[in-house]
Every structure is written in C-alpha cells, then in structure tokens.
Design a protein around this motif. Sequence first.
Motif, PDB file in Angstrom:
ATOM      1  N   CYS A 149       0.857  -0.731  -0.222  1.00 53.26           N
ATOM      2  CA  CYS A 149       0.150   0.035   0.214  1.00 53.26           C
ATOM      3  C   CYS A 149       1.176   0.943   0.148  1.00 53.26           C
ATOM      4  N   LYS A 150       0.415   2.195  -0.508  1.00 56.41           N
ATOM      5  CA  LYS A 150       1.151   3.560  -0.775  1.00 56.41           C
ATOM      6  C   LYS A 150       0.344   4.201   0.733  1.00 56.41           C
ATOM      7  N   ASN A 151       1.324   4.595   1.267  1.00 54.21           N
ATOM      8  CA  ASN A 151       1.143   5.529   3.073  1.00 54.21           C
ATOM      9  C   ASN A 151       1.030   6.968   2.572  1.00 54.21           C
ATOM     10  N   LEU A 152      -0.005   7.658   2.360  1.00 51.29           N
ATOM     11  CA  LEU A 152      -0.003   9.434   3.113  1.00 51.29           C
ATOM     12  C   LEU A 152      -0.695   9.867   3.778  1.00 51.29           C
ATOM     13  N   PHE A 153       0.547  10.960   4.276  1.00 52.60           N
ATOM     14  CA  PHE A 153       0.086  11.671   5.346  1.00 52.60           C
ATOM     15  C   PHE A 153      -0.654  13.156   4.711  1.00 52.60           C
ATOM     16  N   LEU A 154      -1.027  13.323   5.379  1.00 52.24           N
ATOM     17  CA  LEU A 154      -1.860  14.774   4.626  1.00 52.24           C
ATOM     18  C   LEU A 154      -2.774  15.498   5.867  1.00 52.24           C
ATOM     19  N   ARG A 155      -3.157  16.933   5.584  1.00 57.41           N
ATOM     20  CA  ARG A 155      -3.647  17.374   6.606  1.00 57.41           C
ATOM     21  C   ARG A 155      -4.252  18.260   5.634  1.00 57.41           C
ATOM     22  N   ASP A 156      -5.632  18.807   6.521  1.00 60.04           N
ATOM     23  CA  ASP A 156      -6.437  19.863   6.210  1.00 60.04           C
ATOM     24  C   ASP A 156      -6.092  21.450   6.276  1.00 60.04           C
ATOM     25  N   ALA A 157      -6.691  22.537   5.262  1.00 55.08           N
ATOM     26  CA  ALA A 157      -5.709  23.744   5.133  1.00 55.08           C
ATOM     27  C   ALA A 157      -5.408  24.081   5.808  1.00 55.08           C
ATOM     28  N   LYS A 158      -6.603  23.984   7.278  1.00 58.58           N
ATOM     29  CA  LYS A 158      -5.878  24.815   8.630  1.00 58.58           C
ATOM     30  C   LYS A 158      -5.444  23.817   9.509  1.00 58.58           C
ATOM     31  N   GLY A 159      -4.677  22.686   8.949  1.00 61.53           N
ATOM     32  CA  GLY A 159      -3.581  22.126  10.304  1.00 61.53           C
ATOM     33  C   GLY A 159      -4.057  21.422  10.940  1.00 61.53           C
ATOM     34  N   LYS A 160      -5.632  21.928  11.026  1.00 65.05           N
ATOM     35  CA  LYS A 160      -6.475  21.196  12.474  1.00 65.05           C
ATOM     36  C   LYS A 160      -6.226  19.690  12.431  1.00 65.05           C
ATOM     37  N   ARG A 161      -6.351  19.123  11.081  1.00 62.21           N
ATOM     38  CA  ARG A 161      -7.168  17.420  10.983  1.00 62.21           C
ATOM     39  C   ARG A 161      -5.987  16.977   9.827  1.00 62.21           C
ATOM     40  N   HIS A 162      -5.530  15.543  10.613  1.00 66.78           N
ATOM     41  CA  HIS A 162      -4.910  14.999  10.261  1.00 66.78           C
ATOM     42  C   HIS A 162      -5.483  13.567   9.427  1.00 66.78           C
ATOM     43  N   PHE A 163      -4.211  12.867   8.251  1.00 68.05           N
ATOM     44  CA  PHE A 163      -5.240  11.694   7.761  1.00 68.05           C
ATOM     45  C   PHE A 163      -3.422  11.346   7.522  1.00 68.05           C
ATOM     46  N   LEU A 164      -4.041   9.890   7.335  1.00 64.61           N
ATOM     47  CA  LEU A 164      -2.930   8.993   6.917  1.00 64.61           C
ATOM     48  C   LEU A 164      -3.541   8.075   6.201  1.00 64.61           C
ATOM     49  N   VAL A 165      -3.514   8.408   4.504  1.00 63.14           N
ATOM     50  CA  VAL A 165      -4.475   7.831   3.447  1.00 63.14           C
ATOM     51  C   VAL A 165      -3.575   5.965   3.582  1.00 63.14           C
ATOM     52  N   VAL A 166      -4.541   4.822   2.820  1.00 60.97           N
ATOM     53  CA  VAL A 166      -4.215   3.991   2.900  1.00 60.97           C
ATOM     54  C   VAL A 166      -5.031   3.496   1.225  1.00 60.97           C
ATOM     55  N   ILE A 167      -3.890   3.483  -0.028  1.00 57.12           N
ATOM     56  CA  ILE A 167      -3.952   2.799  -0.693  1.00 57.12           C
ATOM     57  C   ILE A 167      -3.906   1.313  -1.496  1.00 57.12           C
ATOM     58  N   ASP A 168      -3.849   1.283  -2.611  1.00 54.14           N
ATOM     59  CA  ASP A 168      -3.423  -0.198  -3.419  1.00 54.14           C
ATOM     60  C   ASP A 168      -2.021   1.008  -4.139  1.00 54.14           C
ATOM     61  N   LYS A 169      -1.207   0.091  -3.853  1.00 54.84           N
ATOM     62  CA  LYS A 169       0.017   1.248  -4.712  1.00 54.84           C
ATOM     63  C   LYS A 169      -0.293   1.480  -6.214  1.00 54.84           C
ATOM     64  N   ASP A 170      -0.967   0.392  -6.509  1.00 53.82           N
ATOM     65  CA  ASP A 170      -0.902   0.957  -8.151  1.00 53.82           C
ATOM     66  C   ASP A 170      -2.122   2.025  -8.355  1.00 53.82           C
ATOM     67  N   LYS A 171      -2.224   2.630  -6.912  1.00 44.98           N
ATOM     68  CA  LYS A 171      -3.761   3.408  -8.092  1.00 44.98           C
ATOM     69  C   LYS A 171      -3.343   5.396  -7.376  1.00 44.98           C
ATOM     70  N   GLN A 172      -3.472   5.969  -8.010  1.00 43.10           N
ATOM     71  CA  GLN A 172      -3.070   7.405  -7.682  1.00 43.10           C
ATOM     72  C   GLN A 172      -4.135   8.038  -6.951  1.00 43.10           C
ATOM     73  N   ALA A 173      -3.988   8.956  -6.191  1.00 43.03           N
ATOM     74  CA  ALA A 173      -3.735   9.875  -4.975  1.00 43.03           C
ATOM     75  C   ALA A 173      -4.648  11.001  -5.242  1.00 43.03           C
ATOM     76  N   ASP A 174      -5.909  11.367  -5.843  1.00 44.02           N
ATOM     77  CA  ASP A 174      -6.639  12.242  -5.686  1.00 44.02           C
ATOM     78  C   ASP A 174      -7.333  13.067  -4.603  1.00 44.02           C
ATOM     79  N   LEU A 175      -6.573  14.041  -4.592  1.00 41.42           N
ATOM     80  CA  LEU A 175      -6.716  14.424  -3.196  1.00 41.42           C
ATOM     81  C   LEU A 175      -7.963  15.302  -3.210  1.00 41.42           C
ATOM     82  N   LYS A 176      -8.574  16.148  -4.489  1.00 37.53           N
ATOM     83  CA  LYS A 176      -9.619  17.111  -4.107  1.00 37.53           C
ATOM     84  C   LYS A 176     -11.479  15.477  -4.101  1.00 37.53           C
ATOM     85  N   SER A 177     -10.689  14.474  -4.830  1.00 40.65           N
ATOM     86  CA  SER A 177     -11.497  12.884  -4.405  1.00 40.65           C
ATOM     87  C   SER A 177     -12.689  12.409  -2.933  1.00 40.65           C
TER      88      SER A 177
END
Length: 162
Positions: free
Chosen positions: A44-72
């Motif tokens: 899996c790909k593991n992406l550590f993201l934050r929201d615009a204000k930096g108040k929420r943090h997300f660890l997104v886990v997707i299959d290695k062959d998929k593209q992460a669409d941040l808008k979606s």
Amino acid sequence: MSQKQQVLDHLKNLRIEYKLLDHPAVFTIEEMDQLKITEHGAVCKNLFLRDAKGKRHFLVVIDKDKQADLKSIREQLGCTRLSFASDERLQHYLQLQKGAVTPLGVINDSDAAVEIVLDSSLEGKEQLGFHPNDNTATVWISFADLLKFIRTNGNTIHFIEM
C-alpha cells in the motif's frame, strides 16, 4: 526497544498473525518493486495529509497501483483542501520518518489524533504489506487485522473509493 520491535510485540499481544520480510531500506514503491517485495502481497501507498488549517491529519492508505486524487479524498471526507503534511508533523503525530509512513504508526499516536483513511478496495485482502515503523522490513497482515490494530488504538477510520 526499536519501533519495529514495538510493532511486532503489539501484533503478538493482539494475537494478530503476521509474516515479516526484512530487506534493505526502501523509500518508494519502485524500490519495493525492484526488490520484488511487492510479489508477496498487496503493498500500500501511505500518504500523510493535513487539512487547510492543519487541524485535522489523515493517513491515507491505498493500493500501490492507484493514484491519490486529493480533491476526491477531500470531497469524500467532507473537509477543507488537503495537502501533504510536513516531516515535522509526521514526526510529531506518528513519530515516523519520511519513507517509513505506515498505518501501524498509530501505535505512537497516544491521542488517536490522526484519522485513518482506507481505500475500500483493500477490504477483504489477506496479505497487505506495511512497514513496521521501519523501512527495512515489511509486515504482512490481513485487512481485518489492520482494522483491529487501528481500532485498538482508538483512531477514527474512514472508508473511501479511489
């Protein structure tokens, strides 16, 4: 005790069966492909993201062959604009270094502040590969056991379609 050993001990305490593959340090999926690590199961790909204000943090886990669409992802989570979080935030929230990002890092998130976002296509998989908080090894566990590991820590879990 090393971070890797803490994860392995926690898996054992939770009675989660796993397979461990030690390997040279890897920082990308491409390096994992070159070492044929990805032939053992779904990495899996593991992406550590934050929201615009930096108040929420997300660890997104997707299959290695998929593209992460941040808008979606943002739309499915109902949050503000997402961007990649800094190395400092990664260290602060999960005590991880770039290249070793993994949902098993929740073991270091005592406040359960990081929200885990799982691609629903991973559901039911028997062999998912994650670094055990150390990029010189890969641990193989089932999706069900990944959920158990995260839920035991108390982190919020979201399911998305990628």
